[in-house]
Design a protein around this motif. Sequence first.
Motif, PDB file in Angstrom:
ATOM      1  N   CYS A 127       0.827  -1.211   0.000  1.00 41.07           N
ATOM      2  CA  CYS A 127       0.000   0.000   0.000  1.00 41.07           C
ATOM      3  C   CYS A 127       0.861   1.261   0.000  1.00 41.07           C
ATOM      4  O   CYS A 127       0.505   2.270  -0.607  1.00 41.07           O
ATOM      5  CB  CYS A 127      -0.928   0.011   1.206  1.00 41.07           C
ATOM      6  SG  CYS A 127      -2.161  -1.297   1.104  1.00 41.07           S
ATOM      7  N   CYS A 131      -7.516  -3.673  -3.495  1.00 42.60           N
ATOM      8  CA  CYS A 131      -7.331  -3.017  -2.185  1.00 42.60           C
ATOM      9  C   CYS A 131      -8.327  -1.866  -2.001  1.00 42.60           C
ATOM     10  O   CYS A 131      -8.212  -0.817  -2.634  1.00 42.60           O
ATOM     11  CB  CYS A 131      -5.908  -2.520  -2.032  1.00 42.60           C
ATOM     12  SG  CYS A 131      -5.619  -1.683  -0.475  1.00 42.60           S
ATOM     13  N   SER A 156      -8.899   0.045   0.687  1.00 45.28           N
ATOM     14  CA  SER A 156      -8.449   1.246   1.397  1.00 45.28           C
ATOM     15  C   SER A 156      -7.651   2.155   0.461  1.00 45.28           C
ATOM     16  O   SER A 156      -7.729   3.377   0.551  1.00 45.28           O
ATOM     17  CB  SER A 156      -7.660   0.872   2.648  1.00 45.28           C
ATOM     18  OG  SER A 156      -6.397   0.354   2.295  1.00 45.28           O
TER      19      SER A 156
HETATM   20 ZN   LIG Z   1      -3.453  -0.841  -0.762  1.00 46.92          ZN
END
Ligand SMILES: [Zn+2]
Lengths: 191, 205
Positions: B3, B33, B35
């Motif tokens: 991330c 992902c 987030s």
């Molecule tokens: Zn991520």
Amino acid sequence: MAELTDAGLVKLARKGNQDAFAELVELYKDKVFHLAYRMLNNRHESEDIVQETFLRVYKNWDKYDENQKFSTWMYRIATNLCIDRLRKRKPNFSLDAELNDQDGTADGYSLIPGDNRTPESEFLISETQQIIHQAIAGLPAKYKTIMILRYLQELSLQEIGDILDMPVTTVKTRVHRGREFLRKRLEHKLF
Amino acid sequence: MECKQAASLMHDYLDNELPEEQALDLKSHLDKCVSCRTRLKELEQTDMLMFAAVKHSLPSAPDDVLNRIMSSLPKKRRQQAWLGWVKRHPALTAAAMFLLVMLFSTLSIWKSDDQLVVKGPDLDKVRIEGHTVIVPEGTEIAGDLTVENGNTEVYGEVKGNLTVIDGSLYQASTAKIAGDAKTIDQALDWIWYRITNTFTEVAYR
Ligand SMILES: [Zn+2]
């Protein structure tokens, strides 16, 4: 004269053509004013900056390098004048102040036209705008100038680097951190 | 991709600086992902709001600023005025030539002494530190100030012309110089300066 490019106007103005110089002032006075206003949050001082910037442009034509964009050179003069003022207000002001140096906390309040606040001008600023303006004012000094140049004048990272005399990699890092800072400030209020 | 790396690519993307290949890498991370997807959306919104709002509601520079700037520009150089004067008075050109010859003797002693010389009114308000002459902030010099063989730093106000001969001039943003601010470091400039000054003096006598 309106069809002349910046470069054409600059050439004429450097030779002493007053109309061309006036045209350049017309083209850029608001941009310089906005830049100063965002940095200093004071209308009167921002007017001074506009005047001083163009006076310096006029007096220093011999120092201008024609390979450089005129706007870059001009913003550089204006930015330095603003930083000078900020230093005078706060002798320890530094462009490289650390992130936890909350330079903006005091500015947060003065940011709505501080010196001539009227019921009318407050009315014109919506709540959303206030949140945004406060987020900008709260930016640490290190990021503030860069973000103002970025959002206000829509300059490329390279141009900002040229204006502030910083390597483009530094500008890039600061734009990224500045953007994250602003995102966090707006996070629970606007998203 | 982690991330953290994705976040860095997001910023490059918003700066229009993400190469296509890495854009694809980012996209495949975003696909799985949540987030990071939220983060990118927020960052995009931040940029959008900033671009829009930063300009909005800003007052513009006052209308008279152009006039103020144009009228505050320094006047055309005095030496040009002098040349014009010679053209209008051809009979006096010979006199000017005589002066030129006379001034060469001035030139020969020029640079021979490097003593600091300060000329002007209100000299008690001026601060001198070594070879630097300082007009401190908040002080006003009521007329012309001339500094020879020294550096000059102006923070306050000079109500007349400021001439720095063979030295540097620094003007702080608080500096106000009502007349011309001029630095002279070349022998030729120096001659012009002497001639124009002599003539001004002669003309007003
Ligand atoms: Zn991520």
